[in-house]
Scaffold this motif. Structure first.
Motif, PDB file in Angstrom:
ATOM      1  N   ASP A   8       0.300 -13.612  12.794  1.00  0.00           N
ATOM      2  CA  ASP A   8      -1.011 -13.519  11.925  1.00  0.00           C
ATOM      3  C   ASP A   8      -0.828 -12.203  10.824  1.00  0.00           C
ATOM      4  O   ASP A   8      -1.314 -12.601   9.890  1.00  0.00           O
ATOM      5  N   ALA A   9       0.219 -11.396  11.247  1.00  0.00           N
ATOM      6  CA  ALA A   9       0.155 -10.203  10.141  1.00  0.00           C
ATOM      7  C   ALA A   9       1.751  -9.808  10.102  1.00  0.00           C
ATOM      8  O   ALA A   9       2.208  -9.516  11.270  1.00  0.00           O
ATOM      9  N   VAL A  10       2.198  -9.549   9.093  1.00  0.00           N
ATOM     10  CA  VAL A  10       3.463  -8.707   8.868  1.00  0.00           C
ATOM     11  C   VAL A  10       3.194  -7.415   7.987  1.00  0.00           C
ATOM     12  O   VAL A  10       2.566  -7.746   7.104  1.00  0.00           O
ATOM     13  N   ILE A  11       3.560  -6.468   8.785  1.00  0.00           N
ATOM     14  CA  ILE A  11       3.446  -5.116   8.114  1.00  0.00           C
ATOM     15  C   ILE A  11       4.563  -4.444   7.454  1.00  0.00           C
ATOM     16  O   ILE A  11       5.620  -4.310   8.327  1.00  0.00           O
ATOM     17  N   ILE A  12       4.643  -4.228   6.114  1.00  0.00           N
ATOM     18  CA  ILE A  12       6.043  -3.508   5.463  1.00  0.00           C
ATOM     19  C   ILE A  12       5.821  -2.040   5.892  1.00  0.00           C
ATOM     20  O   ILE A  12       4.875  -1.357   5.116  1.00  0.00           O
ATOM     21  N   SER A 260       1.575  -4.038   3.139  1.00  0.00           N
ATOM     22  CA  SER A 260       2.663  -3.281   2.589  1.00  0.00           C
ATOM     23  C   SER A 260       2.193  -1.845   2.496  1.00  0.00           C
ATOM     24  O   SER A 260       1.378  -1.733   1.700  1.00  0.00           O
ATOM     25  N   SER A 261       3.104  -1.151   2.980  1.00  0.00           N
ATOM     26  CA  SER A 261       3.068   0.464   2.713  1.00  0.00           C
ATOM     27  C   SER A 261       4.161   0.741   1.873  1.00  0.00           C
ATOM     28  O   SER A 261       4.203   2.014   1.572  1.00  0.00           O
ATOM     29  N   ALA A 262       4.561  -0.275   1.115  1.00  0.00           N
ATOM     30  CA  ALA A 262       6.029   0.375   0.254  1.00  0.00           C
ATOM     31  C   ALA A 262       5.536   1.024  -0.973  1.00  0.00           C
ATOM     32  O   ALA A 262       6.276   1.475  -1.671  1.00  0.00           O
ATOM     33  N   GLY A 263       4.141   0.692  -1.264  1.00  0.00           N
ATOM     34  CA  GLY A 263       3.888   1.354  -2.782  1.00  0.00           C
ATOM     35  C   GLY A 263       3.501  -0.133  -3.678  1.00  0.00           C
ATOM     36  O   GLY A 263       4.366  -1.082  -3.261  1.00  0.00           O
ATOM     37  N   HIS A 264       2.713   0.169  -4.662  1.00  0.00           N
ATOM     38  CA  HIS A 264       2.167  -0.835  -5.530  1.00  0.00           C
ATOM     39  C   HIS A 264       3.433  -1.337  -6.275  1.00  0.00           C
ATOM     40  O   HIS A 264       3.944  -2.466  -6.252  1.00  0.00           O
TER      41      HIS A 264
END
Ligand SMILES: Cc1cc2nc3c(=O)[nH]c(=O)nc-3n(C[C@H](O)[C@H](O)[C@H](O)COP(=O)(O)OP(=O)(O)OC[C@H]3O[C@@H](n4cnc5c(N)ncnc54)[C@H](O)[C@@H]3O)c2cc1C
Length: 467
Positions: A8-12, A260-264
């Protein structure tokens, strides 16, 4: 390439925002996986072991401290959304922290009255303006207001005529959350003023690791999955929509939703060169990076006459908040003494952390020998200034460690080691691609509580009630 079942969701990223988003979505029965490139979780707020001791990577203070069940407070909202109890965090409040400039200091604690009183005494002609400012800032930050992205320096002039007081208020706020050089967005100033000065600081008992363990337990209990040592190489798109992610080991996870928490800029890189060319420009790149030295002492700071949990200092005439030309700018910084929170042990070894602004590119250009020499020299230069505002840890030092902006880049993947990411925040979490949303630092909520809230808010908005 092997294709596994659809998520359902993948979180980075398994920093604060990624873990919070994972817990939130798994708690609603979604099939969710949090992917972390490193073998440890926590991101910028992780932990490591050296010389038989465990160190927190970045923990100075958990900001936004409020007591249990304080209505509407960010910490209360985080705890409720993640189904945690206030007592689980074992929070130890600060006694006092200080902002110190040459010849003048302002103390503050978890009772806003102290800062008000200090301003009244040190800046009597600013009393009314400061009271008006505090009153206006007590309303929730409105990111939709036309002034939201105006520089706080400009807006503050409408309240305060003394540039010294403006600099003194800006220093902690910039060091704890401004990605914008020489200033901070007005909405961000509003949020940080509340979280630093009105709510305040605490430290989780035992540092960051117990809090991270708690988040992991919650993720596990809700049925979420965490994969460590599992980097995302590419976000897979089809006609502008997310279809999955390609992992560094060559496997593919199929999903319609990536947070994504990797940054824009970093997330656009994961989408490919066209995404970077179309959606990243100079204004997206953060330039504010830190060095931090950690000093283990043979005694507690309070035994050396230092009682502040956090000391924000500036030694120059004006406070400069910009990427320095040199490796570091030692004229301002933050000294944190984790032993000076209520309830910490009063005997045994002590700790002092010292943070200064640094230039990532200068550090990145050094060869291995020059790099380790620079770490030693820069730490000495920073201590030569900082000790005037606290005490000199060197005669009592039993162990020292230092990290630079390249360390931050290596462990978080953030371009330029930019601790607070891009100066251009995406408050709605949206990217140009359907099903790909930002959480954490570049969504615009910073710090431990901010990043947790960001993961929850964006999960709620884009995965639990998609527009
Ligand atoms: C020195 C320092 C001191 C700090 N002190 C405090 C403090 O005292 N109090 C406070 O509240 N805040 C503090 N902060 C800020 C706080 O740590 C951050 O605001 C917050 O942790 C950011 O969380 P995040 O989830 O947005 O991002 P991050 O913590 O950066 O997490 C992002 C994660 O994504 C992973 N990742 C990136 N790309 C990929 C990929 N392609 N595949 C898989 N994984 C990937 C990274 O490895 C990282 O683990 C400090 C920060 C620093 C650097």
């Amino acid at each position: 390439m092997s294709t596994q079942d659809k998520h359902d969701a993948v979180i980075i990223g398994a920093g604060m925002s990624g873990l919070a988003a994972g817990i939130r979505l798994a708690g609603f029965g979604q099939r969710v996986v949090v992917l972390e490139r490193h073998t440890l979780w926590g991101g910028l707020n992780s932990f490591y072991k050296r010389a038989g001791r465990r160190f927190d990577v970045g923990l100075h203070a958990l900001t936004n401290f409020v007591g249990p069940r304080t209505p509407g407070a960010p910490l209360t909202r985080v705890l409720r959304a993640l189904r945690l109890r206030h007592a689980d965090l074992g929070l130890r409040p600060q006694r006092v922290s200080r902002i110190r400039f040459p010849g003048v200091a302002l103390s503050f604690c978890n009772d806003f009255g102290l800062l008000q009183q200090e301003v009244d005494e040190r800046f009597p002609d600013q009393r009314d303006g400061f009271a008006r400012l505090a009153g206006d800032l007590s309303l929730p930050a409105d990111a939709a207001s036309p002034r939201a992205f105006e520089g706080a320096r400009t807006v503050l002039r409408e309240y305060l005529s003394d540039p010294l007081l403006v600099d003194m208020l800006l220093l902690p706020i910039c060091f704890y959350g401004s990605a914008r050089e020489d200033d901070v967005d007005w909405y961000q100033f509003n949020i940080l003023f509340q979280s630093l000065f009105v709510e305040g600081f605490a430290r989780p008992a035992g540092g960051i690791k117990p809090l991270l363990d708690l988040l992991l337990e919650r993720l596990d209990a809700t049925g979420g999955e965490l994969r460590l040592g599992c980097g995302v190489e590419r976000v897979l798109l089809d006609a502008g929509r997310v279809r999955g992610v390609l992992l560094e080991d060559g496997s593919v996870l199929s999903t319609d939703l990536v947070l994504s928490s990797a940054g824009h800029p970093e997330t656009m890189e994961l989408c490919g060169p066209t995404a970077v060319a179309d959606h990243v420009d100079e204004g997206d790149l953060g330039r504010l990076a830190f060095t931090e030295s950690i000093h283990v002492l043979d005694r507690k700071p309070v035994e050396l006459g230092h009682d502040a949990a956090v000391t924000f200092f500036n030694h120059a005439e004006r406070f400069r908040w910009r990427c320095p030309q040199e490796l570091i700018d030692p004229t301002s910084g933050v000294i944190c003494c984790p032993d000076n929170y209520v309830g910490e042990s009063e005997t045994g070894e002590g700790l002092l952390r010292l943070t200064t602004l640094a230039n990532h590119d200068r550090w990145a250009a050094l060869g291995p020998q020059a790099y380790s020499r620079a770490k030693g020299e820069c730490t000495e230069r920073a201590l030569d200034v900082a000790h005037r505002f606290a005490f000199d840890p060197r005669p009592h030092e039993v162990y020292r460690d230092t990290f630079s902006p390249t360390t931050v880049r290596r462990y978080t993947g953030r371009r330029g080691g930019a601790v607070y990411g891009s100066p251009r925040k995406r408050l709605d979490g949206r990217t140009p691609f359907d099903g790909l949303n930002l959480i954490g630092t570049d969504q615009g909520l910073l710090g431990i509580v901010g990043a947790l809230l960001s993961g929850i808010t964006i999960a709620n908005r884009h995965a639990l009630s998609p527009a």
